[in-house]
Motif scaffolding. Structure first.
Motif, PDB file in Angstrom:
ATOM      1  N   HIS A  85       1.103  23.892  17.023  1.00 46.40           N
ATOM      2  CA  HIS A  85       2.359  23.234  17.427  1.00 46.40           C
ATOM      3  C   HIS A  85       2.501  21.835  16.834  1.00 46.40           C
ATOM      4  CE1 HIS A  85       1.609  26.249  20.664  1.00 46.40           C
ATOM      5  NE2 HIS A  85       2.914  26.434  20.547  1.00 46.40           N
ATOM      6  N   GLN A  86       1.970  21.637  15.640  1.00 49.86           N
ATOM      7  CA  GLN A  86       2.084  20.318  15.015  1.00 49.86           C
ATOM      8  C   GLN A  86       3.543  19.897  14.844  1.00 49.86           C
ATOM      9  OE1 GLN A  86      -0.231  19.521  11.491  1.00 49.86           O
ATOM     10  NE2 GLN A  86      -1.930  20.818  12.152  1.00 49.86           N
ATOM     11  N   ALA A  87       4.370  20.823  14.397  1.00 51.87           N
ATOM     12  CA  ALA A  87       5.783  20.489  14.167  1.00 51.87           C
ATOM     13  C   ALA A  87       6.453  20.067  15.468  1.00 51.87           C
ATOM     14  CB  ALA A  87       6.515  21.679  13.553  1.00 51.87           C
ATOM     15  N   ALA A  88       6.163  20.775  16.543  1.00 55.39           N
ATOM     16  CA  ALA A  88       6.778  20.439  17.830  1.00 55.39           C
ATOM     17  C   ALA A  88       6.311  19.070  18.316  1.00 55.39           C
ATOM     18  CB  ALA A  88       6.430  21.512  18.862  1.00 55.39           C
ATOM     19  N   ILE A  89       5.034  18.766  18.126  1.00 52.16           N
ATOM     20  CA  ILE A  89       4.509  17.461  18.539  1.00 52.16           C
ATOM     21  C   ILE A  89       5.189  16.339  17.756  1.00 52.16           C
ATOM     22  CG2 ILE A  89       2.442  16.005  18.552  1.00 52.16           C
ATOM     23  CD1 ILE A  89       0.824  18.597  19.034  1.00 52.16           C
ATOM     24  N   GLU A  90       5.324  16.523  16.444  1.00 52.96           N
ATOM     25  CA  GLU A  90       5.970  15.501  15.620  1.00 52.96           C
ATOM     26  C   GLU A  90       7.444  15.354  15.981  1.00 52.96           C
ATOM     27  OE1 GLU A  90       4.962  17.029  11.784  1.00 52.96           O
ATOM     28  OE2 GLU A  90       3.219  15.712  11.580  1.00 52.96           O
ATOM     29  N   THR A  91       8.085  16.447  16.351  1.00 45.55           N
ATOM     30  CA  THR A  91       9.485  16.374  16.789  1.00 45.55           C
ATOM     31  C   THR A  91       9.610  15.556  18.065  1.00 45.55           C
ATOM     32  OG1 THR A  91       9.985  18.518  15.804  1.00 45.55           O
ATOM     33  CG2 THR A  91      11.481  17.720  17.515  1.00 45.55           C
TER      34      THR A  91
ATOM     35  N   GLY B 293      11.206   9.973  20.492  1.00 40.88           N
ATOM     36  CA  GLY B 293      10.864   8.852  21.357  1.00 40.88           C
ATOM     37  C   GLY B 293       9.774   9.115  22.374  1.00 40.88           C
ATOM     38  N   ALA B 294       9.159  10.287  22.348  1.00 34.95           N
ATOM     39  CA  ALA B 294       8.093  10.585  23.295  1.00 34.95           C
ATOM     40  C   ALA B 294       6.830   9.817  22.921  1.00 34.95           C
ATOM     41  CB  ALA B 294       7.800  12.083  23.313  1.00 34.95           C
TER      42      ALA B 294
ATOM     43  N   ARG C  76      -3.127   4.247  15.642  1.00 40.28           N
ATOM     44  CA  ARG C  76      -2.725   3.122  16.497  1.00 40.28           C
ATOM     45  C   ARG C  76      -1.234   2.918  16.537  1.00 40.28           C
ATOM     46  NH1 ARG C  76      -7.293  -1.547  15.140  1.00 40.28           N
ATOM     47  NH2 ARG C  76      -9.116  -0.339  15.912  1.00 40.28           N
ATOM     48  N   ALA C  77      -0.533   3.430  15.529  1.00 39.56           N
ATOM     49  CA  ALA C  77       0.932   3.321  15.509  1.00 39.56           C
ATOM     50  C   ALA C  77       1.590   4.507  16.214  1.00 39.56           C
ATOM     51  CB  ALA C  77       1.424   3.239  14.069  1.00 39.56           C
ATOM     52  N   ALA C  78       0.821   5.281  16.964  1.00 34.74           N
ATOM     53  CA  ALA C  78       1.313   6.435  17.714  1.00 34.74           C
ATOM     54  C   ALA C  78       1.873   7.515  16.803  1.00 34.74           C
ATOM     55  CB  ALA C  78       2.363   6.013  18.747  1.00 34.74           C
ATOM     56  N   GLN C  79       1.314   7.615  15.598  1.00 32.80           N
ATOM     57  CA  GLN C  79       1.719   8.657  14.653  1.00 32.80           C
ATOM     58  C   GLN C  79       0.709   9.799  14.687  1.00 32.80           C
ATOM     59  OE1 GLN C  79       1.717   6.107  11.202  1.00 32.80           O
ATOM     60  NE2 GLN C  79       3.946   5.967  11.166  1.00 32.80           N
TER      61      GLN C  79
END
Length: 263
Positions: free
Chosen positions: A158-164, A169-170, A253-256
């Motif tokens: 679910h990488q795509a869903a997490i990045e979405t 803003g999550a 650290r940049a929440a990426q």
């Protein structure tokens, strides 16, 4: 007065292998193809349990707190390595995360059980520490591995869903929360099921062992209850910490989001 349980010697254990021979014969008859694996598993279990038995006997006879603690740390370290190996290598350097989770869950649950529930005359008595720790570690090995493996698998799918979710803003915790919950449930449900049927359709191992050791069944049941609750607590703590550690490794650290290749 009941007589003490008879001590089994090597000849008795050799006769016990008759049961394995029956099982192997049945597998051969059914052409399942597991006869060799069962024979190997039986031989390994015999060797490993005898080595552990002699090792614990040494700890028992020395009856020194530092020896008991060193023995427990050695077993817990082997458990950590085995659990980490079972999780796989899609995410590297998981040993500190898994080890920290297992040792934290173990210290809290076993410490509470010994000091608050059992309250022996001396907290460092090896029979109490070794028994409670040994049972907890057996479950911790499986549950920590299941939690880590399931979470990494969920994240991978679910990488795509997490990045979405992140782009909308999550926070990292919010983006991965549902997958952590799935992993935690997958790891703990088998232990909860074991708790549900204990004493109903099964006689748990510690209770059966206590009866064989000529402990009064009600007293043995009390110790079994304390140990099962310690197992549940230690596993819950460890599983939550393992999944939290893995989840934290998936973001910078940049929440990426970081792919497994970057970990």
């Amino acid at each position: 007065m009941n007589s003490p349980p008879r001590i089994l010697d090597l000849a008795d254990l050799a006769w016990a292998f008759g049961l394995i021979a029956i099982a192997i014969g049945l597998l051969q008859w059914q052409r399942v193809g597991l006869a060799g694996q069962m024979a190997l598993a039986a031989a390994r279990s015999l060797l490993q349990l005898l080595v552990m038995g002699f090792g614990l006997q040494v700890i028992w006879q020395l009856d020194r707190p530092w020896v008991t603690v060193v023995g427990i740390c050695a077993i817990a370290s082997l458990t950590t390595i085995a659990a980490t190996n079972r999780i796989g290598d899609r995410m590297k350097n998981l040993l500190p995360i898994v080890g920290g989770a297992i040792f934290t869950g173990l210290i809290i649950a076993v410490g509470y059980t010994i000091l608050v529930v059992i309250k022996p005359t001396s907290w460092d008595r090896p029979q109490y520490l070794l028994a409670v720790t040994g049972v907890c570690l057996g479950y911790l090995l499986n549950n920590a591995a299941i939690a880590g493996e399931r979470l990494i698998g969920e994240i991978d799918r679910h990488q795509a869903a997490i990045e979405t979710h992140l782009s909308l803003g999550a926070t990292p915790a919010q983006a991965i929360a549902s997958y952590r919950q799935v992993a935690i449930k997958s790891a703990l449900l088998p232990t909860i099921d074991t708790l549900m049927v204990a004493g109903l359709v099964t006689i748990p191992g510690f209770l059966a062992g206590g009866i064989l050791a000529d402990i009064q069944p009600v007293n043995a049941a009390g110790y079994q209850i304390a140990i099962l609750f310690a197992v549940m607590a230690s596993n819950t703590i460890a599983v939550i910490l393992v999944t939290a550690g893995i989840a934290n490794r998936c973001f910078n650290r940049a929440a990426q989001f970081r792919s497994f290749d970057e970990n």
